[in-house]
Design an enzyme around this catalytic site. Structure first.
Site, PDB file in Angstrom:
ATOM      1  N   LYS A 143      -8.193 -15.752  10.274  1.00  0.00           N
ATOM      2  CA  LYS A 143      -7.222 -16.751   9.807  1.00  0.00           C
ATOM      3  C   LYS A 143      -7.875 -18.143   9.748  1.00  0.00           C
ATOM      4  CE  LYS A 143      -3.540 -14.319   8.921  1.00  0.00           C
ATOM      5  NZ  LYS A 143      -3.063 -14.199   7.535  1.00  0.00           N
ATOM      6  N   TYR A 186      -8.492 -11.368  14.396  1.00  0.00           N
ATOM      7  CA  TYR A 186      -7.385 -11.871  13.569  1.00  0.00           C
ATOM      8  C   TYR A 186      -7.442 -13.401  13.483  1.00  0.00           C
ATOM      9  CZ  TYR A 186      -2.409 -12.951  12.550  1.00  0.00           C
ATOM     10  OH  TYR A 186      -1.233 -13.440  12.037  1.00  0.00           O
ATOM     11  N   ILE A 206       0.821  -1.208   0.000  1.00  0.00           N
ATOM     12  CA  ILE A 206       0.000   0.000   0.000  1.00  0.00           C
ATOM     13  C   ILE A 206       0.860   1.266   0.000  1.00  0.00           C
ATOM     14  CG2 ILE A 206      -0.250   0.002   2.542  1.00  0.00           C
ATOM     15  CD1 ILE A 206      -3.343   0.417   0.571  1.00  0.00           C
TER      16      ILE A 206
HETATM   17  C1  AKB Z   1       0.638 -11.821  16.184  1.00  0.00           C
HETATM   18  O1  AKB Z   1       1.178 -11.772  17.299  1.00  0.00           O
HETATM   19  O2  AKB Z   1      -0.467 -11.329  15.934  1.00  0.00           O
HETATM   20  C2  AKB Z   1       1.369 -12.543  15.060  1.00  0.00           C
HETATM   21  C3  AKB Z   1       0.965 -13.978  14.973  1.00  0.00           C
HETATM   22  C4  AKB Z   1       1.344 -14.935  16.019  1.00  0.00           C
HETATM   23  O3  AKB Z   1       0.331 -14.355  14.025  1.00  0.00           O
HETATM   24  N1  AKB Z   1       2.769 -12.446  15.242  1.00  0.00           N
END
Ligand code: AKB
Length: 325
Positions: free
Chosen positions: A151, A147, A39
């Protein structure tokens, strides 16, 4: 085996992993064959000067299509993501970037007949009810960060595109990644990079945002690069896991990494002030069973904690000296 005439796209090329992976790929495939995309333009001179850069927003499928038509990519590494701690500050945006970005790449790969796609997953796919020691490849997965949820969903979609459409997409569940060349951005494991930088400052002290006995799975960058390239160059039939492979190298706590640094810098001091990232760390595994990666494509890490500490401190010191000149 690497087909060295392939053209390769790295999305998220200026990030912690991307900046190092792009250079490795350029060594293998030739500078002009590996397009770094992000980006914002790269700050690192070696990344900027060693091959083409394209400014791209992974949320803009039209621009991505134009880029792919221009270069006719054979491989895409899609690394752009919002990490665990930053994701909790703006969950809807994290979901949008992490999921829509992945869909845009997977659909582009199908449309443009890209031969191989790499997409990183994370230990964040696991959650508070997952067994925390030696976490198996297949187990309870109840991530509670946006997150981790993105994932886990991404893993399911990667497997879906492989099964339904035959797209050769490959993935690893990275532990915390530690390297000296670039800083991580917004993760829970970032302390294990920051601590080395602080150890070399005049104060030689670090206030850690996790408590002293918080064990997490971690990996030194050269191992992460090797694992990624080994997986991408393995024959397709050896890649039996099409969601994402567990991957392991070491597990340590803040107290242990501090002790490892003190072997080189005896005056180094650590203190603890856990914040909201503690809760995230407490929901993740402490160690990982990566026997599937070992069996399927021969994974074996080279670095343990002390070997990593020696190399990190040596290289960070060198970089500081060069900057001072
Ligand atoms: C995080 O801490 O979010 C990353 C991971 C473990 O995917 N480093």
């Amino acid at each position: 085996m690497a087909n060295t005439s392939d053209t390769v796209l790295v999305i998220g090329a200026c990030g912690q992993l991307g900046s190092e992976l792009t250079l490795e790929l350029r060594n293998m495939y030739g500078g002009s064959n590996v397009v770094a995309a992000d980006i914002a333009a790269p700050k690192q001179a070696d990344l900027r000067d060693s091959g083409p850069f394209e400014k791209i927003d992974v949320l803009d499928p039209k621009a991505m299509g134009e880029l792919a038509a221009k270069y006719k990519f054979k491989q895409i590494y899609h690394l752009a993501a919002v990490l665990s701690a930053t994701g909790e500050k703006n969950p809807k945006f994290a979901w949008k970037l992490n999921m829509d970005g992945l869909f845009n790449v997977l659909d582009l790969a199908l449309e443009q007949k890209v031969e191989k796609v790499y997409w990183p997953s994370s230990i964040a796919v696991f959650g508070p009810n997952t067994p925390r020691q030696n976490t198996p490849q297949h187990t309870i997965m109840d991530p509670n960060t946006v997150y981790g949820i993105s994932k886990q969903a991404g893993e399911r979609w990667c497997e879906y595109y492989f099964e339904k459409y035959g797209l050769d997409v490959r993935s690893l569940r990275y532990p915390g990644l530690i390297g000296y060349k670039a800083l991580p951005g917004g993760g829970t494991t970032d302390y294990a990079v920051d601590i080395y930088h602080k150890a070399l400052e005049d104060s030689a002290s670090y206030e850690c945002f996790l408590s002293e006995n918080t064990y997490l799975p971690m990996m030194y960058m050269p191992d992460a690069l090797k694992a990624t390239l080994d997986l991408m160059h393995a024959p397709a039939e050896q890649v039996k896991v099409r969601s994402s492979y567990n991957l392991s190298a070491m597990s340590f706590s803040p107290k242990e990494i501090a002790a490892s640094i003190q072997k080189h810098i005896p005056e180094f001091e650590i203190s603890y002030k856990p914040d909201s990232r503690q809760q995230i760390a407490d929901s993740w595994p402490q160690s990982i069973d990566d026997s599937a990666a070992q069996q399927d494509w021969g994974w074996k890490p080279a670095y343990d904690l002390d070997a990593m500490t020696a190399d990190m401190l040596l290289n960070l010191k060198k970089m500081k000296e060069e900057q001072a000149v």
